[in-house]
Design an enzyme around this catalytic site. Structure first.
Site, PDB file in Angstrom:
ATOM      1  N   LYS A   1      40.359  27.295  75.670  1.00  0.00           N
ATOM      2  CA  LYS A   1      40.727  28.753  75.303  1.00  0.00           C
ATOM      3  C   LYS A   1      41.534  29.461  76.574  1.00  0.00           C
ATOM      4  CE  LYS A   1      38.444  32.931  73.865  1.00  0.00           C
ATOM      5  NZ  LYS A   1      37.208  33.695  73.495  1.00  0.00           N
TER       6      LYS A   1
ATOM      7  N   SER B   1      36.844  36.084  69.195  1.00  0.00           N
ATOM      8  CA  SER B   1      38.033  35.914  69.690  1.00  0.00           C
ATOM      9  C   SER B   1      38.746  34.417  69.836  1.00  0.00           C
ATOM     10  CB  SER B   1      38.145  36.439  71.180  1.00  0.00           C
ATOM     11  OG  SER B   1      37.416  35.990  72.023  1.00  0.00           O
TER      12      SER B   1
ATOM     13  N   SER C   1      32.351  35.687  70.138  1.00  0.00           N
ATOM     14  CA  SER C   1      33.628  34.937  69.960  1.00  0.00           C
ATOM     15  C   SER C   1      33.667  33.591  69.750  1.00  0.00           C
ATOM     16  CB  SER C   1      34.318  35.573  71.105  1.00  0.00           C
ATOM     17  OG  SER C   1      34.861  36.758  71.040  1.00  0.00           O
TER      18      SER C   1
HETATM   19  N1  GLN Z   1      34.125  40.587  69.244  1.00  0.00           N
HETATM   20  C1  GLN Z   1      33.192  40.938  70.252  1.00  0.00           C
HETATM   21  C2  GLN Z   1      34.183  41.891  71.342  1.00  0.00           C
HETATM   22  O1  GLN Z   1      34.938  42.420  70.938  1.00  0.00           O
HETATM   23  C3  GLN Z   1      32.878  39.605  71.160  1.00  0.00           C
HETATM   24  C4  GLN Z   1      34.050  39.274  72.045  1.00  0.00           C
HETATM   25  C5  GLN Z   1      33.571  37.892  72.836  1.00  0.00           C
HETATM   26  O2  GLN Z   1      32.534  37.421  72.449  1.00  0.00           O
HETATM   27  N2  GLN Z   1      34.408  37.501  73.819  1.00  0.00           N
HETATM   28  O3  GLN Z   1      33.688  42.264  72.275  1.00  0.00           O
END
Ligand code: GLN
Length: 481
Positions: free
Chosen positions: A82, A154, A178
Site C-alpha cells: 500500500k 482505504s 481499512s
Molecule cells: N474508513 C476509516 C476512516 O476513514 C478507516 C481508515 C483506515 O482504517 N485507514 O478513518
C-alpha cells in the site's frame, strides 16, 4: 510452468516450490510482473509499478538463497505494498498531491521482513482516510469482480491486487477498518492484528494510537504464515510488541469447545456459518444486540480520535519538508498555499475537525472526555469478551456498494466502519474472511478476539473457510481477465 499454474498456487505452496527449487523467484516474479503490467490499466490497483526492480531483486534472491529454511522463502515471493508504507527509493504518495515527488530514503520495518520483491505501490484513499478507495488523487480503484462497484477502502488497491491475482499477497493498513472492509468487498482475507504486533516504523501515520499493518491474502493459512514473518518487536517503534505470543498456529486443530459469541443471527449467510461452526464443535451463543450500544458509541468516538490524531500527524506536511512545495513569504503562507492546493476535501475536513475538537474546552478538556469514553468502551468490551474465545459478526452490512453511492456524504462513509472500528479503539485483533456470496459478490464475516489471540482467530477462521469453501466458490464470481 504456465501463468495459470503459477497464479493458482497459494503463498505457502509457492514457498515450498521455491524451497525445493522447482521454481525460481525470477520466474515467479516474471509472471506476476507481466500480469500486473497487462491488467493494471483497467484495474488501477497499483499507483506505481516497480516490476523491473522487482525482477532484479528476484534474481538476487535466486543467487543468494541456499535453502536456509522454508520460512526464509517469504523474501522470494513478490508482493504488493500500500502506498502509505515506505520502501526506500520508491516514490510514496499516500494518494495525495502533497507528496508529489517524495521518495523515502528508508524502508518500513514490515517490508524489511517481507523482502525486497515489491511489485508496486497500491492505491488508497488519500492518507488512508476513507472507506471506498474513491478519494485518491490517482482516481478510484474499482472492484475487480464488478467494476461498477467499489473495491472498498482505504486499502482498495491492495485488496484488488490480491483478488485479481496481480500479486500473491499484499500489505494494507487498518486504522478503523481499512484492510478488513476492502477485503470483505473483494472476497479475500485480511487481519487487523493486535496493536503493536507489527512494527509501524515507516508506515505513514493516520491515527497513531490505532494504526496497524495488515497482511491481505487469498486464504486464512497464508495469512497466518505471513503474520509469523512480519510480527515482532522493533527498536524503531516503541509501541511494537514482542511476538513470542504469536507463532504460526496449529490452525487445523479444530474449534471443539471454543466459545463464540455471534451477534448477527438472522442473516442467512451468517446463520449458515454459525451452524457449520457448531457442527465442527464450537459453542455458539446468540448474543443478539448485547453490544449495540457500544458499537453506536464507538463510531463517534473513533472519528473524534481519528480527527484529532490526524490533525496532529498532518502538521508535518507543511510544504517544506516533503513533496510539493508551498508558495509565499512566510511559513504560514507556505503551509496554507500547499494545503489548499494539494489536499483533498476529506483530509482538510479532518484537520479542521481535529483542531476544533481540541479547542472546544480549555486544556483539551472535551477531548479528554472522549478518551475516557474510549477507555470505558474497551473495558466494557473486555468484560464481555472474558466469557468468550471470539466474537463473530458481519464485517459490513452488505456486499460492495456501487461506485459513488457511499462517498457523496462524509457521514455515510463514516458509518461503513461501524463494525470494524471497535477493534482499533480497543487494540484487539480481528480477521475478516468471505462467508458466502450474494448476486455473485462476496459477503464477509469477522472474528474478533482478545489481544494476542490471533492463533485462536486463525483456527476459527480456518475451520470456517474449510466448511464453506465449496459453497463460496459457487456463490461468488471469479475475477476473469
Ligand atoms: N474508513 C476509516 C476512516 O476513514 C478507516 C481508515 C483506515 O482504517 N485507514 O478513518
Amino acid at each position: 510452468m504456465t501463468e495459470r499454474d503459477i497464479i493458482n498456487y497459494n503463498v505457502r505452496e509457492l514457498a515450498g516450490l521455491l524451497y525445493s527449487r522447482e521454481i525460481s523467484a525470477a520466474e515467479l516474479t516474471g509472471v506476476y510482473a507481466e500480469r500486473s503490467e497487462r491488467l493494471n490499466g483497467s484495474l488501477n490497483a497499483y499507483i506505481s509499478l516497480n516490476t523491473r526492480e522487482a525482477l532484479r531483486h528476484a534474481e538476487e534472491f535466486d543467487r543468494r538463497e541456499n535453502n536456509q529454511g522454508i520460512n526464509r522463502m517469504i523474501s522470494g515471493i513478490p508482493y504488493a505494498v500500500k502506498d502509505n508504507i515506505a520502501v526506500r527509493g520508491m516514490a510514496m504518495t499516500c494518494a495525495s498531491a502533497i507528496l508529489g515527488g517524495f521518495v523515502p530514503g528508508y524502508t518500513a520495518d514490515v517490508c524489511k521482513r517481507a523482502g525486497d520483491i515489491v511489485l508496486g505501490k497500491t492505491n488508497l484513499d488519500e492518507f488512508a482516510m476513507g472507506s471506498t478507495c474513491e478519494r485518491s488523487v490517482f482516481g478510484p480503484t474499482p472492484n475487480p469482480l464488478d467494476k461498477k462497484r467499489i473495491s472498498g477502502g482505504s486499502s482498495g488497491g491492495s485488496a484488488s491486487a490480491v483478488a485479481a491475482k496481480l500479486a500473491p499477497w499484499a500489505l494494507g493498513t487498518d486504522t478503523g477498518g481499512s484492510a478488513r472492509l476492502p477485503a470483505a468487498y473483494c472476497g479475500i482475507v485480511a487481519l487487523k492484528p493486535t496493536y503493536g504486533l507489527i512494527s509501524r516504523y515507516g508506515v505513514t501515520e493516520l491515527a497513531s494510537s490505532m494504526d496497524t499493518v495488515s497482511p491481505m491474502t487469498e486464504n486464512v493459512a497464508d495469512n497466518a504464515w505471513i503474520l509469523d514473518m512480519l510480527s515482532g518487536k522493533s527498536p524503531a517503534d516503541m509501541t511494537s510488541e514482542d511476538s513470542k505470543e504469536y507463532s504460526f498456529p496449529c490452525i487445523g486443530k479444530g474449534v471443539a469447545n471454543l466459545k463464540i459469541a455471534a451477534i448477527d443471527c438472522g442473516y442467512p449467510l451468517f446463520d449458515r456459518a454459525c451452524t457449520r461452526l457448531e457442527k465442527a464443535g464450537a459453542k455458539i451463543t446468540d448474543a443478539g444486540g448485547a453490544l449495540d450500544e457500544i458499537f453506536e458509541r464507538a463510531i463517534a468516538v473513533y472519528h473524534f480520535i481519528n480527527s484529532v490524531e490526524s490533525f496532529s500527524n498532518m502538521s508535518r506536511y507543511d510544504g517544506l519538508r516533503y513533496g510539493a512545495k508551498g508558495e509565499g513569504q512566510t511559513y504560514s503562507e507556505m503551509v496554507s498555499s500547499v494545503r489548499d492546493r494539494c489536499l483533498g476535501e476529506e483530509v482538510k475536513r479532518r484537520i479542521v475537525t481535529g483542531a476544533k475538537i481540541l479547542s472546544l474546552e480549555p486544556n483539551g478538556g472535551y477531548y479528554k472526555r472522549v478518551l475516557d469514553i474510549r477507555s470505558a468502551i474497551s473495558a466494557e468490551l473486555g468484560r464481555f469478551m472474558s466469557g468468550y474465545d471470539a466474537l463473530f459478526m458481519m464485517t459490513t452490512g452488505k456486499e460492495a456498494p456501487y461506485a459513488g453511492s457511499e462517498s457523496d456524504l462524509p457521514e455515510k462513509m463514516y458509518f461503513m466502519d461501524s463494525r470494524t472500528c471497535i477493534a482499533n479503539l480497543s487494540g484487539c485483533p480481528e480477521i475478516s474472511l468471505p462467508i458466502g456470496g450474494k448476486e455473485g459478490m462476496p459477503v464477509a464475516g469477522s472474528l474478533m478476539g482478545k489481544k494476542f489471540s490471533e492463533p485462536v482467530l486463525y483456527r476459527v477462521a480456518y475451520a470456517l473457510e474449510q466448511e464453506l469453501s465449496g459453497a463460496i466458490s459457487c456463490e461468488v464470481r471469479h475475477f476473469d481477465d
